[in-house]
Structure formats: structure tokens, C-alpha cells
Design a protein around this motif. Structure first.
Motif, short mmCIF file in Angstrom:
data_model
loop_
_atom_site.label_atom_id
_atom_site.label_comp_id
_atom_site.label_asym_id
_atom_site.label_seq_id
_atom_site.Cartn_x
_atom_site.Cartn_y
_atom_site.Cartn_z
N ILE A 170 -2.11 -12.15 -10.64
CA ILE A 170 -3.12 -11.21 -11.11
C ILE A 170 -3.87 -11.77 -12.31
CG2 ILE A 170 -3.51 -8.93 -12.13
CD1 ILE A 170 -1.06 -7.96 -10.50
N GLU A 171 -3.14 -12.27 -13.30
CA GLU A 171 -3.80 -12.76 -14.51
C GLU A 171 -4.60 -14.03 -14.26
OE1 GLU A 171 -4.27 -11.02 -16.97
OE2 GLU A 171 -2.76 -9.48 -16.66
N MET A 172 -4.15 -14.85 -13.33
CA MET A 172 -4.93 -16.03 -12.96
C MET A 172 -6.24 -15.60 -12.31
SD MET A 172 -4.84 -19.25 -13.23
CE MET A 172 -5.31 -20.83 -12.58
N GLY A 173 -6.15 -14.61 -11.43
CA GLY A 173 -7.35 -14.11 -10.77
C GLY A 173 -8.33 -13.51 -11.75
N GLY A 175 -3.08 -14.05 -4.27
CA GLY A 175 -1.99 -14.45 -3.39
C GLY A 175 -2.48 -15.40 -2.31
N GLY A 176 -1.55 -16.09 -1.67
CA GLY A 176 -1.90 -17.13 -0.72
C GLY A 176 -2.76 -16.67 0.44
N VAL A 177 -2.49 -15.46 0.97
CA VAL A 177 -3.29 -14.95 2.09
C VAL A 177 -4.70 -14.60 1.62
CG1 VAL A 177 -3.40 -13.19 3.92
CG2 VAL A 177 -1.19 -14.09 3.20
N GLY A 178 -4.88 -14.43 0.31
CA GLY A 178 -6.20 -14.12 -0.25
C GLY A 178 -7.21 -15.23 -0.04
N CYS A 179 -6.76 -16.42 0.35
CA CYS A 179 -7.68 -17.53 0.66
C CYS A 179 -8.42 -17.29 1.97
CB CYS A 179 -6.91 -18.85 0.80
SG CYS A 179 -6.11 -19.39 -0.71
N ASN A 180 -7.88 -16.40 2.81
CA ASN A 180 -8.43 -16.20 4.14
C ASN A 180 -9.85 -15.65 4.06
OD1 ASN A 180 -8.99 -14.71 6.75
ND2 ASN A 180 -7.01 -15.61 7.24
N LEU A 181 -10.80 -16.38 4.59
CA LEU A 181 -12.21 -16.00 4.47
C LEU A 181 -12.54 -14.76 5.28
CD1 LEU A 181 -13.93 -19.51 4.55
CD2 LEU A 181 -13.31 -18.10 2.57
N ARG A 182 -11.83 -14.53 6.37
CA ARG A 182 -12.08 -13.31 7.16
C ARG A 182 -11.62 -12.08 6.38
NH1 ARG A 182 -15.21 -10.05 9.65
NH2 ARG A 182 -14.17 -8.68 11.15
N ARG A 199 -19.45 0.68 -0.74
CA ARG A 199 -19.09 1.54 -1.88
C ARG A 199 -19.87 1.18 -3.15
NH1 ARG A 199 -14.55 4.59 -1.45
NH2 ARG A 199 -14.46 4.69 -3.73
N GLY A 200 -20.71 0.14 -3.07
CA GLY A 200 -21.40 -0.31 -4.27
C GLY A 200 -20.46 -0.99 -5.25
N ALA A 201 -19.40 -1.60 -4.73
CA ALA A 201 -18.40 -2.27 -5.56
C ALA A 201 -18.55 -3.79 -5.42
CB ALA A 201 -16.99 -1.83 -5.15
N THR A 202 -17.81 -4.51 -6.24
CA THR A 202 -17.87 -5.97 -6.26
C THR A 202 -16.52 -6.56 -5.86
OG1 THR A 202 -19.47 -5.88 -8.06
CG2 THR A 202 -18.41 -7.99 -7.66
N LEU A 203 -16.54 -7.56 -4.99
CA LEU A 203 -15.32 -8.26 -4.59
C LEU A 203 -15.17 -9.53 -5.40
CD1 LEU A 203 -12.87 -8.75 -2.71
CD2 LEU A 203 -14.44 -10.00 -1.22
N TYR A 204 -13.97 -9.78 -5.89
CA TYR A 204 -13.65 -11.02 -6.58
C TYR A 204 -12.49 -11.70 -5.84
CZ TYR A 204 -16.36 -9.11 -10.48
OH TYR A 204 -17.36 -8.60 -11.25
N ALA A 205 -12.62 -13.01 -5.62
CA ALA A 205 -11.56 -13.78 -4.97
C ALA A 205 -11.66 -15.22 -5.45
CB ALA A 205 -11.70 -13.71 -3.45
N THR A 206 -10.60 -15.97 -5.23
CA THR A 206 -10.58 -17.38 -5.64
C THR A 206 -10.27 -18.24 -4.42
OG1 THR A 206 -8.23 -17.29 -6.22
CG2 THR A 206 -9.80 -16.77 -7.96
N ASP A 207 -10.36 -19.56 -4.62
CA ASP A 207 -10.07 -20.47 -3.51
C ASP A 207 -8.61 -20.92 -3.57
OD1 ASP A 207 -9.92 -22.46 -5.49
OD2 ASP A 207 -12.02 -23.01 -5.23
N GLU A 208 -8.29 -21.90 -2.72
CA GLU A 208 -6.89 -22.32 -2.59
C GLU A 208 -6.30 -22.93 -3.85
OE1 GLU A 208 -9.56 -25.65 -1.36
OE2 GLU A 208 -9.37 -23.55 -0.77
N ARG A 209 -7.13 -23.39 -4.78
CA ARG A 209 -6.60 -23.96 -6.03
C ARG A 209 -5.81 -22.92 -6.82
NH1 ARG A 209 -11.85 -25.74 -9.01
NH2 ARG A 209 -12.51 -23.79 -7.99
N TYR A 210 -6.25 -21.67 -6.76
CA TYR A 210 -5.66 -20.64 -7.60
C TYR A 210 -5.04 -19.50 -6.80
CZ TYR A 210 -8.78 -23.17 -10.72
OH TYR A 210 -9.43 -24.16 -11.41
N CYS A 211 -5.45 -19.33 -5.53
CA CYS A 211 -4.84 -18.29 -4.68
C CYS A 211 -3.41 -18.67 -4.32
CB CYS A 211 -5.66 -18.11 -3.41
SG CYS A 211 -6.66 -16.61 -3.39
#
Length: 337
Positions: A116-119, A263-270, A282-294
């Protein structure tokens, strides 16, 4: 402001990372993965042996990449749990030994909090609803009153474990990971097979879905009803829809307009695409990271450990044990108000 080194080894990834909180810089983030043959999972004993054989090599690499020596390190952080007992023990022993040899303070870090804190650190999001999805964990989380509260979770197996075990049915390679190879096959799938969809309030159940598709896949494939690509597509679409549903329900409860996938599955682009569609509606924002940090890494443990250490917290040497069960909401979040 400190320079922290983090040791991660809760599953088949051994990671060591170094961060400088003064400049908010990741100085190094080195990793080795224990890969088993197709159709096989990784067992605690063999995974621990892998970590034991690689840890000093990765430590030297991390220090060299950061251009630092042991004298530059202010605090040593390690994964206390949750995770597999054997691999956790290897990393904890190394971290404890270095703390004694280098005369440095030590901080035991909750693996989930590290994600969580890395994200949050990488994406710069403020107060997101968090979807934490990995091989061993599936949780919908939001922060409140110095705890990361769990709004919903799997009641049996984690989504990553579900995908990994189905990859064994199809004898997919474990290199670089079963989940990644399922994702690539799913891109070629066109037929959505009817499989159970199991949401129970804010929780999800995945073991029945896995058993269902495991038992029917051979017959469907033999009779030509679908292809292996269709099965990967169907499983992904179904379980990811369940995760999006529970995350949206948590957002509605908290009034959040941010989602962070870790988390590791968070890398999944789908998964990211499906979550982004929901956020856009919903007018919300998505945040995600790539495999370096997921994917599990040492830098995330250093980031979380440094946050705790900077608020005056550290772990007594006699308390530097590991635990396979360490709830996200057990941790007092001293660095947030």
C-alpha cells in the motif's frame, strides 16, 4: 529523513531495495524469482533454499547499485508477515544478523502495508480505496483512524492463487509467472464460458470457481466447446468483475474518488482496464503501478519501514520473529493522521 534497506521474501520473490526518504528516491530494487517447472507450484522448503542461496548475492547487488556501504544505512527493514514460513525465516535471519553486525535498528514490516505505501509513494494518490490482489491476499481496504480497514476480502483462496492453480491445469509456464501467461492467453480468447460468480456482501469466494473450471475444463476442451484461451479469458473476466464490484461498493461507502491497485495481480492490464471503466463512470481516478513495484520487492518494505521508523517506531530484537498470519488492520499507522 533516513536511508532504509528493505528485505522481502514472503513467497517466491526475494527482493532487497534501498530508499532515501530525504530525496524520496528508490536507490536500488533488486530481485530474484524462484521459478518451478510448468504444472508445479512452489513449496516452502525449496523456496527457502532458493532465498538462502541468493540473498547475499542480491544484497551485494543492491548496495552496489545504490552506491552505498553499510555505514550509509540508517535502518534495516524486513517482512514480518504474512507469507510462507520458511522463506520469511530466511529473510528475517539475514536482516537480524545484519542489524547486529552493522549495529543498526530494525523494523518488522507488514507485507500488505508495504504494498500500500509503495503504491501511494509511486502514484502520489492521497486517500484511495485500495484493492490489494496477489498470490496470497485479496482485500478491499480503506484508511480510517490510523488503521487500514478491511472492507472486504476473499473468504477462501486469493485471486492470484486461483489463477496460478488454473495455470497448472493448462500446464502453462511459470516463467515469468503463471498469472502473466494467463493474461497473455486471455487476450486471444473470444468465447465467455458460463462459470460461477460468487460475491457475498463485500467478500468474494474463489475456491468454488476454481473447482468448477478445473473439473469442467478437460471435457470442454476435449469436446471442442472452447479453447484454452477462452478459458483464461472467461476466468479473468469473471473474477475481475467480482473485484471491481466489491471495490465500487467500498468507494460508495467511504465517498472515495480514488482507487489504488496493489499486489502482483495488480500488474494485469485487463484488471486495470475494467477498474478504470468503473472509475470513469463514477468520476474517480485509478492509480496503478507496473511490475517493478506491483510484484513483491524489497523497496516497498524499505518505504513502509522508513515511515514507521521516522515516527520513532522500531522492533525490539527479541520481537524480530515472523508470522504467517499478520492482518493488514493489525498495524497501527503512526505516520498518517
Amino acid at each position: 529523513m533516513v536511508i532504509a534497506i528493505g528485505f522481502e521474501g514472503s513467497a517466491n520473490k526475494l527482493g532487497i531495495g534501498i530508499v532515501d526518504t530525504k530525496t524520496n528516491t528508490i536507490l536500488s530494487n533488486c530481485r530474484r524469482t524462484y521459478v518451478t517447472p510448468p504444472g508445479e507450484g512452489f513449496l516452502p522448503r525449496e523456496t527457502a533454499q532458493h532465498h538462502k542461496s541468493k540473498v547475499l548475492e542480491v544484497l551485494k547487488e543492491a548496495l552496489a547499485e545504490a552506491k552505498l556501504s553499510q555505514d550509509d544505512i540508517d535502518v534495516i527493514c524486513y517482512t514480518k508477515g504474512p507469507g510462507m514460513g520458511g522463506p520469511l525465516q530466511v529473510v528475517a535471519i539475514v536482516a537480524r544478523t545484519l542489524a547486529l553486525l552493522w549495529n543498526k535498528p530494525i523494523v518488522g514490516v507488514n507485507h500488505c502495508i508495504g504494498h500500500i505505501e509503495m503504491g501511494r509513494n509511486v502514484t502520489k494518490c492521497e486517500n484511495p480505496t485500495v484493492l490489494y490482489v496477489s498470490g496470497g491476499n485479496t482485500q478491499v481496504i480503506a484508511y480510517s483512524r490510523q488503521r487500514y480497514r478491511i472492507f472486504g476480502e476473499t473468504i477462501d483462496i486469493a485471486v492470484g492463487n486461483c489463477l496460478d492453480r488454473f495455470a497448472r491445469v493448462l500446464k502453462l509456464s511459470n516463467d515469468p509467472s503463471p498469472g502473466y501467461n494467463i493474461e497473455q492467453m486471455a487476450k486471444k480468447g473470444t468465447k465467455l464460458m458460463s462459470i460461477p460468480y460468487c460475491v457475498k456482501g463485500m467478500d468474494v469466494s474463489l475456491s468454488g470457481i476454481l473447482s468448477y473450471i478445473e473439473s469442467r475444463a478437460p471435457g470442454w476442451l476435449d469436446q471442442g466447446e472452447c479453447t484454452p484461451e477462452d478459458l483464461c479469458f472467461s476466468l479473468q473476466e469473471t473474477v475481475f468483475a467480482m473485484l471491481v464490484e466489491t471495490t465500487e461498493r467500498a468507494m460508495a461507502h467511504t465517498g472515495s474518488n480514488e482507487v489504488l491497485i496493489v499486489g502482483g495481480v495488480g500488474c494485469n492490464l485487463r484488471l486495470q482496464e475494467m477498474m478504470r471503466l468503473m472509475c470513469d463512470e463514477r468520476g474517480a481516478t485509478l492509480y496503478a503501478t507496473d511490475e517493478r513495484y506491483c510484484i513483491d520487492n524489497g523497496a516497498m518494505i524499505a518505504v513502509a519501514g522508513a515511515l514507521e521508523f521516522e515516527t520513532g517506531q522500531s522492533t525490539k530484537l527479541e520481537d524480530t520473529f515472523v508470522t504467517q498470519r499478520y492482518r493488514t488492520d493489525e498495524v497501527f499507522i503512526s505516520w498518517r493522521t
